[in-house]
Scaffold this active site. Structure first.
Site, PDB file in Angstrom:
ATOM      1  N   ASN A  85       7.531   2.633  -5.644  1.00 11.55           N
ATOM      2  CA  ASN A  85       6.586   1.818  -6.391  1.00 11.55           C
ATOM      3  C   ASN A  85       5.340   1.410  -5.611  1.00 11.55           C
ATOM      4  O   ASN A  85       4.303   1.104  -6.214  1.00 11.55           O
ATOM      5  CB  ASN A  85       7.375   0.570  -6.864  1.00 11.55           C
ATOM      6  CG  ASN A  85       6.511  -0.547  -7.336  1.00 11.55           C
ATOM      7  OD1 ASN A  85       6.025  -0.511  -8.471  1.00 11.55           O
ATOM      8  ND2 ASN A  85       6.269  -1.541  -6.492  1.00 11.55           N
ATOM      9  N   TYR A 150      -7.616   6.951  -7.808  1.00  8.12           N
ATOM     10  CA  TYR A 150      -6.391   6.304  -8.306  1.00  8.12           C
ATOM     11  C   TYR A 150      -5.755   7.151  -9.416  1.00  8.12           C
ATOM     12  O   TYR A 150      -4.552   7.427  -9.397  1.00  8.12           O
ATOM     13  CB  TYR A 150      -6.735   4.905  -8.821  1.00  8.12           C
ATOM     14  CG  TYR A 150      -5.541   4.105  -9.285  1.00  8.12           C
ATOM     15  CD1 TYR A 150      -4.644   3.563  -8.366  1.00  8.12           C
ATOM     16  CD2 TYR A 150      -5.312   3.875 -10.640  1.00  8.12           C
ATOM     17  CE1 TYR A 150      -3.545   2.822  -8.788  1.00  8.12           C
ATOM     18  CE2 TYR A 150      -4.217   3.133 -11.070  1.00  8.12           C
ATOM     19  CZ  TYR A 150      -3.336   2.605 -10.145  1.00  8.12           C
ATOM     20  OH  TYR A 150      -2.239   1.871 -10.561  1.00  8.12           O
ATOM     21  N   LYS A 154      -2.120   9.117  -9.566  1.00  6.23           N
ATOM     22  CA  LYS A 154      -1.087   8.735 -10.537  1.00  6.23           C
ATOM     23  C   LYS A 154      -0.704   9.903 -11.451  1.00  6.23           C
ATOM     24  O   LYS A 154       0.458  10.030 -11.852  1.00  6.23           O
ATOM     25  CB  LYS A 154      -1.553   7.530 -11.347  1.00  6.23           C
ATOM     26  CG  LYS A 154      -1.663   6.249 -10.504  1.00  6.23           C
ATOM     27  CD  LYS A 154      -0.345   5.884  -9.844  1.00  6.23           C
ATOM     28  CE  LYS A 154      -0.382   4.543  -9.130  1.00  6.23           C
ATOM     29  NZ  LYS A 154       0.899   4.217  -8.484  1.00  6.23           N
ATOM     30  N   THR A 185      -0.315  -8.780 -11.858  1.00 10.32           N
ATOM     31  CA  THR A 185       0.218  -8.798 -10.483  1.00 10.32           C
ATOM     32  C   THR A 185      -0.938  -9.023  -9.504  1.00 10.32           C
ATOM     33  O   THR A 185      -2.117  -9.016  -9.887  1.00 10.32           O
ATOM     34  CB  THR A 185       0.875  -7.445 -10.101  1.00 10.32           C
ATOM     35  OG1 THR A 185      -0.160  -6.478  -9.911  1.00 10.32           O
ATOM     36  CG2 THR A 185       1.866  -6.953 -11.132  1.00 10.32           C
TER      37      THR A 185
HETATM   38  P1  NAD Z   1       0.878  -5.460  -5.964  1.00 14.04           P
HETATM   39  O1  NAD Z   1      -0.373  -5.337  -5.172  1.00 14.04           O
HETATM   40  O2  NAD Z   1       1.260  -6.774  -6.531  1.00 14.04           O
HETATM   41  O3  NAD Z   1       2.106  -4.906  -5.126  1.00 14.04           O
HETATM   42  C1  NAD Z   1       2.027  -3.732  -4.395  1.00 14.04           C
HETATM   43  C2  NAD Z   1       2.832  -3.892  -3.124  1.00 14.04           C
HETATM   44  O4  NAD Z   1       2.754  -2.650  -2.393  1.00 14.04           O
HETATM   45  C3  NAD Z   1       2.268  -4.982  -2.212  1.00 14.04           C
HETATM   46  O5  NAD Z   1       3.302  -5.854  -1.808  1.00 14.04           O
HETATM   47  C4  NAD Z   1       1.693  -4.217  -1.036  1.00 14.04           C
HETATM   48  O6  NAD Z   1       1.776  -4.903   0.197  1.00 14.04           O
HETATM   49  C5  NAD Z   1       2.547  -2.969  -1.034  1.00 14.04           C
HETATM   50  N1  NAD Z   1       1.884  -1.858  -0.362  1.00 14.04           N
HETATM   51  C6  NAD Z   1       0.610  -1.431  -0.530  1.00 14.04           C
HETATM   52  N2  NAD Z   1       0.357  -0.401   0.286  1.00 14.04           N
HETATM   53  C7  NAD Z   1       1.501  -0.164   0.977  1.00 14.04           C
HETATM   54  C8  NAD Z   1       1.869   0.775   1.965  1.00 14.04           C
HETATM   55  N3  NAD Z   1       0.989   1.678   2.431  1.00 14.04           N
HETATM   56  N4  NAD Z   1       3.116   0.728   2.475  1.00 14.04           N
HETATM   57  C9  NAD Z   1       3.994  -0.203   2.053  1.00 14.04           C
HETATM   58  N5  NAD Z   1       3.702  -1.111   1.108  1.00 14.04           N
HETATM   59  C10 NAD Z   1       2.474  -1.096   0.572  1.00 14.04           C
HETATM   60  O7  NAD Z   1       0.708  -4.388  -7.115  1.00 14.04           O
HETATM   61  P2  NAD Z   1       1.616  -3.988  -8.377  1.00 14.04           P
HETATM   62  O8  NAD Z   1       0.749  -4.152  -9.562  1.00 14.04           O
HETATM   63  O9  NAD Z   1       2.941  -4.626  -8.349  1.00 14.04           O
HETATM   64  O10 NAD Z   1       1.715  -2.432  -8.098  1.00 14.04           O
HETATM   65  C11 NAD Z   1       2.936  -1.738  -7.986  1.00 14.04           C
HETATM   66  C12 NAD Z   1       2.728  -0.326  -8.506  1.00 14.04           C
HETATM   67  O11 NAD Z   1       2.389  -0.407  -9.882  1.00 14.04           O
HETATM   68  C13 NAD Z   1       1.586   0.426  -7.832  1.00 14.04           C
HETATM   69  O12 NAD Z   1       2.003   1.775  -7.600  1.00 14.04           O
HETATM   70  C14 NAD Z   1       0.473   0.373  -8.861  1.00 14.04           C
HETATM   71  O13 NAD Z   1      -0.401   1.461  -8.750  1.00 14.04           O
HETATM   72  C15 NAD Z   1       1.291   0.421 -10.147  1.00 14.04           C
HETATM   73  N6  NAD Z   1       0.584  -0.070 -11.340  1.00 14.04           N
HETATM   74  C16 NAD Z   1       0.141  -1.356 -11.414  1.00 14.04           C
HETATM   75  C17 NAD Z   1      -0.526  -1.781 -12.556  1.00 14.04           C
HETATM   76  C18 NAD Z   1      -1.057  -3.181 -12.701  1.00 14.04           C
HETATM   77  O14 NAD Z   1      -1.848  -3.423 -13.629  1.00 14.04           O
HETATM   78  N7  NAD Z   1      -0.652  -4.117 -11.877  1.00 14.04           N
HETATM   79  C19 NAD Z   1      -0.723  -0.883 -13.604  1.00 14.04           C
HETATM   80  C20 NAD Z   1      -0.255   0.405 -13.498  1.00 14.04           C
HETATM   81  C21 NAD Z   1       0.415   0.810 -12.362  1.00 14.04           C
END
Ligand code: NAD
Length: 255
Positions: A85, A150, A154, A185
């Site tokens: 994730n 991005y 994805k 988030t």
């Molecule tokens: P978030 O920023 O709250 O959490 C992401 C976590 O990943 C953070 O704790 C961060 O420290 C960690 N991280 C980042 N780079 C890292 C690395 N190189 N190694 C280890 N850890 C790392 O974001 P989120 O929204 O919970 O995102 C989680 C996933 O969901 C991501 O893949 C994101 O692309 C995807 N996503 C999020 C959304 C949204 O709107 N929030 C929408 C679609 C997809």
């Protein structure tokens, strides 16, 4: 329906577990009685602050670093579930996009997914069972200006999940992707363009609501807990015949 005790005693890994969807997935699995969670994030204090009740192994590190996975693989006798994730957002029109941003996005979002997935599948292949969910995004399906790095990472994640599903079915492992739309988030707070939007709308919640109004037919973002429960469904036996799919959970963004 997800069985009450089917996660009891299981071992699961969650990457990006310190925040947002990953933290919610870790809490979801913890509530369902997993025996052990292996949690990975750059933000080690964030992992330590989760306060889970199961046995945890928290590793602070970069998912794009092959040595992290090599170390972990040596010490991972069993793995039932993987929530792959960790990810970062980036933006910029292609004409303005610098190669460093492109490479950083690909490193975390794609190299990191590949390395995590490879480790999970190696362990699961040995034991002949397991289920995996990769967090993709609606950006991997719907083209939107300013999201090239991005979105490409994805779209590749969705295809990575499908290829993995095709390979892993023969050893009893399912692999799926989830493609959320907007989720409330910390990912937004980490984007440099978000603070001015918060100021313009008079608050964080108001800024997210305005973004959702503009782009989401259902009119709101998902919560991290909602997405975590959908990931939990894909991991569970309720999804026993589902593999190689991408569950789009985007409030209608891609329609
Ligand atoms: P978030 O920023 O709250 O959490 C992401 C976590 O990943 C953070 O704790 C961060 O420290 C960690 N991280 C980042 N780079 C890292 C690395 N190189 N190694 C280890 N850890 C790392 O974001 P989120 O929204 O919970 O995102 C989680 C996933 O969901 C991501 O893949 C994101 O692309 C995807 N996503 C999020 C959304 C949204 O709107 N929030 C929408 C679609 C997809």
């Amino acid at each position: 329906m997800v069985g009450d005790s089917e996660f009891s005693g299981k071992v699961a890994i969650v990457t990006g577990a310190a925040s947002g969807i990953g933290a919610a997935a870790a809490r979801w699995l913890d509530k369902r009685g997993v025996a052990e969670l292996i949690l990975i994030d750059m933000d080690k204090p964030g992992l330590d602050a989760l306060g889970l009740s199961c046995r945890t192994k928290s590793l602070g590190g970069d998912v794009a670093d092959p040595s992290l996975w090599k170390l972990l693989e040596r010490d991972l006798p069993r793995l039932d579930h993987a929530v792959i994730n960790a990810g970062i957002a980036s933006n910029g029109d292609i004409v303005d996009l610098d190669i460093a941003t492109w490479r950083k996005t690909m490193a975390v979002n794609l190299d990191g997914m590949f390395l995590s997935l490879r480790t999970a599948l190696r362990v699961m292949k040995r034991q002949g069972s397991g289920s995996v969910v990769l967090t993709a995004s609606v950006s991997g399906i719907k083209a939107a200006a300013g999201t090239a790095a991005y979105s490409a990472s994805k779209a590749a994640t969705i295809q990575l999940a499908k290829v993995a599903a095709a390979e892993a079915a023969k050893y009893g492992v399912r692999v799926n992707a989830i493609a959320p739309g907007g989720v409330d988030t910390g990912i937004w707070d980490r984007a440099e363009w978000f603070a001015p939007l918060v100021e313009q709308h008079g608050g964080r919640a108001e800024a997210l609501a305005a973004m959702a109004r503009d782009a989401t037919p259902l009119g709101r973002f998902a919560s991290a807990d909602e997405v975590a429960a959908q990931i939990g469904f894909l991991l569970s036996d309720a999804a026993a015949t589902i593999t190689g799919t991408c569950l789009v959970s985007d409030g209608g963004v891609s329609l």
